[in-house]
Design a protein around this motif. Sequence first.
Motif, PDB file in Angstrom:
ATOM      1  N   SER A 250       7.903 -48.910 -16.455  1.00 55.93           N
ATOM      2  CA  SER A 250       6.998 -48.183 -15.559  1.00 55.93           C
ATOM      3  C   SER A 250       7.548 -46.793 -15.269  1.00 55.93           C
ATOM      4  CB  SER A 250       6.857 -48.949 -14.242  1.00 55.93           C
ATOM      5  OG  SER A 250       6.245 -48.148 -13.267  1.00 55.93           O
ATOM      6  N   LYS A 251       6.645 -45.828 -15.144  1.00 51.72           N
ATOM      7  CA  LYS A 251       7.071 -44.484 -14.755  1.00 51.72           C
ATOM      8  C   LYS A 251       6.614 -44.167 -13.329  1.00 51.72           C
ATOM      9  CE  LYS A 251       6.317 -42.957 -19.482  1.00 51.72           C
ATOM     10  NZ  LYS A 251       5.480 -42.078 -20.320  1.00 51.72           N
ATOM     11  N   LEU A 252       6.164 -45.196 -12.629  1.00 54.47           N
ATOM     12  CA  LEU A 252       5.598 -44.979 -11.301  1.00 54.47           C
ATOM     13  C   LEU A 252       6.657 -45.093 -10.222  1.00 54.47           C
ATOM     14  CD1 LEU A 252       2.516 -47.302 -11.859  1.00 54.47           C
ATOM     15  CD2 LEU A 252       2.504 -44.788 -11.935  1.00 54.47           C
ATOM     16  N   ARG A 253       6.569 -44.217  -9.237  1.00 54.71           N
ATOM     17  CA  ARG A 253       7.523 -44.309  -8.130  1.00 54.71           C
ATOM     18  C   ARG A 253       7.174 -45.470  -7.210  1.00 54.71           C
ATOM     19  NH1 ARG A 253      10.006 -39.236  -5.219  1.00 54.71           N
ATOM     20  NH2 ARG A 253      11.461 -40.859  -4.649  1.00 54.71           N
ATOM     21  N   LYS A 254       5.922 -45.831  -7.182  1.00 60.04           N
ATOM     22  CA  LYS A 254       5.500 -46.927  -6.319  1.00 60.04           C
ATOM     23  C   LYS A 254       4.671 -47.913  -7.124  1.00 60.04           C
ATOM     24  CE  LYS A 254       4.964 -44.931  -1.701  1.00 60.04           C
ATOM     25  NZ  LYS A 254       3.929 -44.346  -0.803  1.00 60.04           N
ATOM     26  N   ASP A 255       5.047 -49.160  -7.097  1.00 56.21           N
ATOM     27  CA  ASP A 255       4.273 -50.192  -7.784  1.00 56.21           C
ATOM     28  C   ASP A 255       4.554 -51.514  -7.115  1.00 56.21           C
ATOM     29  OD1 ASP A 255       2.912 -51.859  -9.495  1.00 56.21           O
ATOM     30  OD2 ASP A 255       4.446 -51.784 -11.066  1.00 56.21           O
ATOM     31  N   ASN A 256       3.633 -51.974  -6.286  1.00 53.80           N
ATOM     32  CA  ASN A 256       3.822 -53.243  -5.576  1.00 53.80           C
ATOM     33  C   ASN A 256       2.927 -54.332  -6.137  1.00 53.80           C
ATOM     34  OD1 ASN A 256       5.841 -52.430  -3.910  1.00 53.80           O
ATOM     35  ND2 ASN A 256       4.640 -52.394  -2.030  1.00 53.80           N
ATOM     36  N   THR A 257       3.077 -54.574  -7.426  1.00 52.42           N
ATOM     37  CA  THR A 257       2.288 -55.649  -8.025  1.00 52.42           C
ATOM     38  C   THR A 257       3.237 -56.741  -8.517  1.00 52.42           C
ATOM     39  OG1 THR A 257       2.258 -54.464 -10.144  1.00 52.42           O
ATOM     40  CG2 THR A 257       0.377 -54.146  -8.699  1.00 52.42           C
ATOM     41  N   GLY A 258       3.811 -57.437  -7.572  1.00 50.71           N
ATOM     42  CA  GLY A 258       4.656 -58.583  -7.934  1.00 50.71           C
ATOM     43  C   GLY A 258       6.137 -58.313  -7.766  1.00 50.71           C
ATOM     44  N   PHE A 259       6.927 -59.363  -8.052  1.00 54.34           N
ATOM     45  CA  PHE A 259       8.381 -59.253  -7.936  1.00 54.34           C
ATOM     46  C   PHE A 259       8.865 -58.030  -8.707  1.00 54.34           C
ATOM     47  CE2 PHE A 259       7.712 -63.979  -7.945  1.00 54.34           C
ATOM     48  CZ  PHE A 259       7.989 -64.187  -6.606  1.00 54.34           C
ATOM     49  N   ASP A 260       9.813 -57.317  -8.146  1.00 52.40           N
ATOM     50  CA  ASP A 260      10.351 -56.142  -8.834  1.00 52.40           C
ATOM     51  C   ASP A 260      11.414 -56.634  -9.829  1.00 52.40           C
ATOM     52  OD1 ASP A 260      11.012 -53.664  -9.623  1.00 52.40           O
ATOM     53  OD2 ASP A 260      11.507 -52.887  -7.637  1.00 52.40           O
ATOM     54  N   LEU A 261      10.916 -57.123 -10.956  1.00 51.39           N
ATOM     55  CA  LEU A 261      11.769 -57.822 -11.925  1.00 51.39           C
ATOM     56  C   LEU A 261      12.927 -56.972 -12.436  1.00 51.39           C
ATOM     57  CD1 LEU A 261       8.870 -59.477 -13.933  1.00 51.39           C
ATOM     58  CD2 LEU A 261      10.423 -60.651 -12.362  1.00 51.39           C
ATOM     59  N   LYS A 262      12.691 -55.665 -12.584  1.00 51.73           N
ATOM     60  CA  LYS A 262      13.761 -54.819 -13.130  1.00 51.73           C
ATOM     61  C   LYS A 262      15.029 -54.907 -12.293  1.00 51.73           C
ATOM     62  CE  LYS A 262      12.615 -50.521 -10.702  1.00 51.73           C
ATOM     63  NZ  LYS A 262      11.322 -50.857 -10.059  1.00 51.73           N
ATOM     64  N   GLN A 263      14.854 -55.140 -10.989  1.00 53.71           N
ATOM     65  CA  GLN A 263      16.017 -55.189 -10.094  1.00 53.71           C
ATOM     66  C   GLN A 263      17.009 -56.273 -10.491  1.00 53.71           C
ATOM     67  OE1 GLN A 263      16.424 -52.839  -8.001  1.00 53.71           O
ATOM     68  NE2 GLN A 263      14.386 -52.045  -7.480  1.00 53.71           N
ATOM     69  N   LEU A 264      16.490 -57.363 -11.068  1.00 60.30           N
ATOM     70  CA  LEU A 264      17.392 -58.450 -11.475  1.00 60.30           C
ATOM     71  C   LEU A 264      18.342 -57.996 -12.572  1.00 60.30           C
ATOM     72  CD1 LEU A 264      15.385 -61.783 -11.651  1.00 60.30           C
ATOM     73  CD2 LEU A 264      17.323 -61.231 -10.178  1.00 60.30           C
ATOM     74  N   PHE A 265      17.854 -57.091 -13.429  1.00 60.75           N
ATOM     75  CA  PHE A 265      18.679 -56.643 -14.559  1.00 60.75           C
ATOM     76  C   PHE A 265      19.668 -55.547 -14.149  1.00 60.75           C
ATOM     77  CE2 PHE A 265      14.775 -58.409 -16.266  1.00 60.75           C
ATOM     78  CZ  PHE A 265      15.257 -59.312 -17.191  1.00 60.75           C
TER      79      PHE A 265
ATOM     80  N   SER B 521       5.694 -60.082 -18.090  1.00 58.57           N
ATOM     81  CA  SER B 521       6.026 -59.904 -16.665  1.00 58.57           C
ATOM     82  C   SER B 521       5.435 -61.036 -15.821  1.00 58.57           C
ATOM     83  CB  SER B 521       5.458 -58.577 -16.133  1.00 58.57           C
ATOM     84  OG  SER B 521       5.979 -57.483 -16.823  1.00 58.57           O
ATOM     85  N   ILE B 522       4.181 -61.340 -16.083  1.00 58.18           N
ATOM     86  CA  ILE B 522       3.497 -62.364 -15.275  1.00 58.18           C
ATOM     87  C   ILE B 522       4.160 -63.727 -15.474  1.00 58.18           C
ATOM     88  CG2 ILE B 522       1.290 -63.568 -14.935  1.00 58.18           C
ATOM     89  CD1 ILE B 522      -0.074 -60.835 -15.636  1.00 58.18           C
ATOM     90  N   GLU B 523       4.547 -64.000 -16.701  1.00 59.96           N
ATOM     91  CA  GLU B 523       5.216 -65.272 -16.992  1.00 59.96           C
ATOM     92  C   GLU B 523       6.567 -65.347 -16.264  1.00 59.96           C
ATOM     93  OE1 GLU B 523       4.057 -67.810 -18.273  1.00 59.96           O
ATOM     94  OE2 GLU B 523       5.876 -69.018 -18.519  1.00 59.96           O
ATOM     95  N   MET B 524       7.303 -64.231 -16.272  1.00 53.15           N
ATOM     96  CA  MET B 524       8.596 -64.213 -15.561  1.00 53.15           C
ATOM     97  C   MET B 524       8.375 -64.422 -14.071  1.00 53.15           C
ATOM     98  SD  MET B 524      11.376 -61.423 -16.831  1.00 53.15           S
ATOM     99  CE  MET B 524      10.607 -60.166 -17.797  1.00 53.15           C
ATOM    100  N   MET B 525       7.346 -63.770 -13.529  1.00 55.93           N
ATOM    101  CA  MET B 525       7.045 -63.925 -12.103  1.00 55.93           C
ATOM    102  C   MET B 525       6.737 -65.374 -11.757  1.00 55.93           C
ATOM    103  SD  MET B 525       4.699 -60.640 -11.119  1.00 55.93           S
ATOM    104  CE  MET B 525       4.155 -61.426  -9.597  1.00 55.93           C
ATOM    105  N   ARG B 526       5.939 -65.983 -12.598  1.00 56.71           N
ATOM    106  CA  ARG B 526       5.559 -67.377 -12.373  1.00 56.71           C
ATOM    107  C   ARG B 526       6.792 -68.285 -12.347  1.00 56.71           C
ATOM    108  NH1 ARG B 526       0.036 -67.797 -12.970  1.00 56.71           N
ATOM    109  NH2 ARG B 526      -0.353 -66.436 -14.726  1.00 56.71           N
TER     110      ARG B 526
END
Lengths: 545, 545
Positions: A250-265, B521-526
């Motif tokens: 994502s290139k967006l500064r704000k995106d609240n559509t679900g768990f912020d998965l990148k943070q895990l990595f 992404s959706i699968e990881m979230m699930r």
Amino acid sequence: MSAPRVISRLASRAALARRSPLAATASRRVAIASTSTLPATAFTSMSVRNGSTLPPRSTSFTKPTEEHLKDLKAILSTPTSLLSTLDGSATPDDLASYNDDWMNKYHGKSPIVVKPRTTEEVSKVMKYCYEKGLAVVPQGGNTGLVGGSNPVHDEIILNISNLNKIRSFDEVSGVLVADGGVILEAADHALAEKGFIFPLDLGAKGSCHIGGNVATNAGGLRLLRYGSLHGSVLGLEVVLPDGTIWDGLSKLRKDNTGFDLKQLFIGSEGTIGIITGISIHCPRRPAAMNVAVFSLDSYEAVQKVFAEAKGHLGEILSAFEFFDKQSYALVKKHQEENGGERKVFDQEGDFYCLIETGGSNAEHDEAKLTGLLEHLLGTEMVLDGVLAQDSTQFQSLWSLRELVPESAGKAGSVYKYDVSVPVGKMYGLVEKMRAKLREGGVLEGDGNPEGPIRAVAGYGHMGDGNLHINIVANKYSDEVEKIIEPYVYEIVAENDGSISAEHGLGVMKAPYIGYSKNDVSIEMMRKIKTLFDPKGLLNPYKYII
Amino acid sequence: MSAPRVISRLASRAALARRSPLAATASRRVAIASTSTLPATAFTSMSVRNGSTLPPRSTSFTKPTEEHLKDLKAILSTPTSLLSTLDGSATPDDLASYNDDWMNKYHGKSPIVVKPRTTEEVSKVMKYCYEKGLAVVPQGGNTGLVGGSNPVHDEIILNISNLNKIRSFDEVSGVLVADGGVILEAADHALAEKGFIFPLDLGAKGSCHIGGNVATNAGGLRLLRYGSLHGSVLGLEVVLPDGTIWDGLSKLRKDNTGFDLKQLFIGSEGTIGIITGISIHCPRRPAAMNVAVFSLDSYEAVQKVFAEAKGHLGEILSAFEFFDKQSYALVKKHQEENGGERKVFDQEGDFYCLIETGGSNAEHDEAKLTGLLEHLLGTEMVLDGVLAQDSTQFQSLWSLRELVPESAGKAGSVYKYDVSVPVGKMYGLVEKMRAKLREGGVLEGDGNPEGPIRAVAGYGHMGDGNLHINIVANKYSDEVEKIIEPYVYEIVAENDGSISAEHGLGVMKAPYIGYSKNDVSIEMMRKIKTLFDPKGLLNPYKYII
């Protein structure tokens, strides 16, 4: 970066010395002479937990063979993407820089180095290894300090240095998208041309990869100003253990559509995926930058100056670093050996601090800095000070701080600890460590002229509560390590600190995670590792064991 | 906050008008009159995916009974911690403010509201519900805009408003530790007394909870300056679905000992745990703050002014907001109805922008701001401008922007969309939406004097690419919603945007996640949802469905 401005009205003050530029610093990464090989018994503290020296090779992993080599070759686009001792295409020496760690403390025995040229190739390699049950260690610049980026046994080394392209940069948003294998300094240079800055800086910048930086959640020298990678990274492209490519760029500064998965990595140290691409928000490069270094007589004085710097400089304070006289002595010796000029302060002290400012208006920044300097000199909080007058001096003054780890490495085999505790308690840990070593009879000194420990140096990032303790020994030894560990972790835990502020866990600190994390945290971590990597193939023996 | 300073040399410029303070803004949270009830058919777009209007009640959840009520009462320390229609201790009206959402668009039917007084009580309640298979919706200030914080069916409402204590604040590190139920404004006021600022600000500050802010990863008005909660939150205390308390309340700025677990909960919208405590790094409160508002003739002009503001103001730019004439008309009407003075600009425009600065040196800030203002006026980039002269005007000018959502709510039933797209494309989305509604024959205007849509207003956070579209209707209706959705998400997806920049997914956007997230992404979230909440009891029917 513009040249730092002269603060002319202070030029006459003897206390704020201005001298000829220090010798330019050589490349920050230098080969550190191998002064020892790692004795198997060096891991005794680990053995307490594991019943063996190093974690034993897992029998559940497939042993790499010539057959695997042939298959991997077929996956890769060019023959130069693969090095192996199995088919004689490489000698063990050829693989040494991949198998050994930066400190020459940890030594793997991998027979295969794979260097894919695209994310798709990384994916195919991982898919193959996953199916075959081959363990893999992801590797960037291999500049880590906890043995996290080289193999422990015969894991296949997946080195991403061929993924080294900047994909895009948007001058409106400041968003950079680049391969994970881009070298940090190269990324910053490319940004500088556009008037932007990479929001991370650290000593190994000439060698480390931005993908590796994200994987270790590197902190570095300017976290105080630009915050952590958890805030600035906007997206990641990751190859998961089974070869699935996760496009989270994502290139967006704000995106609240679900768990912020990148943070895990971010900070996962290559245990649940391989970072092949990053998208990061880069701020505008400050129009004006200044740096000043001071000598002081106590750690209390350093704390006072820090408070004053925050007050006077506010939003333009971009770094506040400190180092002790032992650190400075190592740097002076190293510079002396390399013919560099060493005289910086008329009056040296027990402590030193470096203050950097970066702002959009040189005149305003100088006024703020002048206000601070006058206050510091007027109240005698500092013994002596030097303000950089040009960009060469800017680099030279920074090198006094940045050369500490390299200088320690030149002086011997270094036990490196990277911890965080409340600012007020930081230096007490160094003093406790010295007392412990003296008590153990290993600290060089009057009563012990041949003591294996030559120096205990303390330095770090004041603003972040991040202390580095470098213990310089004539060689790595079981006897010394037993005195240091787990004592160093115990005193960190007593102060509610972290046993790893920015270096990560790797193989070195994995057994000690309990000093910083509770059982619920460790159990959650284990579940997440298993969720992503049920076979445990990615970067095994490390992090969470 | 100090009073904004007068920029005297600009005082004579007619273009930069200074007028009497605008009427003070009333409390930001006001009851929005219920102009409609939600027709079941309003969820047709959801029904396409789910084959029903709202997601049906899951038969796997236990139905709350008087027996459960009795058990829950026994768990809680005081009888006032529980409200229920099951034993007659409360009427459905008493529970309405817990069952209904902020916009009065989503209406739950829960018979039980539990308001624990300690983290341990939250834990006991969750443990009980988990064992019994009772679904639970965690609730903070219930100010969410996507139906995420109120029940869909009969989920037990676990409201944390009784967890409202500030636990500690460290003036050296700037680290605040507080209960999740502390109101944002209360936290900021407490910090202001110590010279610090909460690194988040948003319109609902008088009602929203900091725990809820973290759970939704709120962005708000000053993200431009202080970054996202992913960077500033240092630790969390979370009650997991099975009642386990996870103490992750680190106060350290740097801690690289394993996965950064707290990040999973930031933006998780209460689906994997209930945030009962937060630890957050708070910056020093700027010594000087200024605000100016401008009228402009085009969105292109807004973009140009944004670029100039970044260049002139650099590190002191703390907010850059924009709103269109439709937004301003709503605010003027609302202020008129409340007797507030409305005349602000001599020359109004099609667009408006608000610039806020915050810095450590008032003189320097004013010089930077003056430089910008002179440039803007000299180049005729703006039509007119107003600079706040005191703290009352500071609040009044801010209210022009902050009152937009409240004013829209007063004007009718509002379809609210919160998206992010590249800055250059932001306003094009509003224009496309207007064209779509006009084409659908529902937009009030010359050809359609009775059209159900009274206004389409666009405003938002320029610096973050975050656009809010408020579509004001005379009532919520199936016909209108069908025209808007999924069209609005389609045009966001076409621009690689996010269908939720800061509001979250809740029940409203859960069916549309595919417009912003790919299958991997959706699968990881699930998988993560299932890992933490295998029974799916926490905040069901939302987020990831």
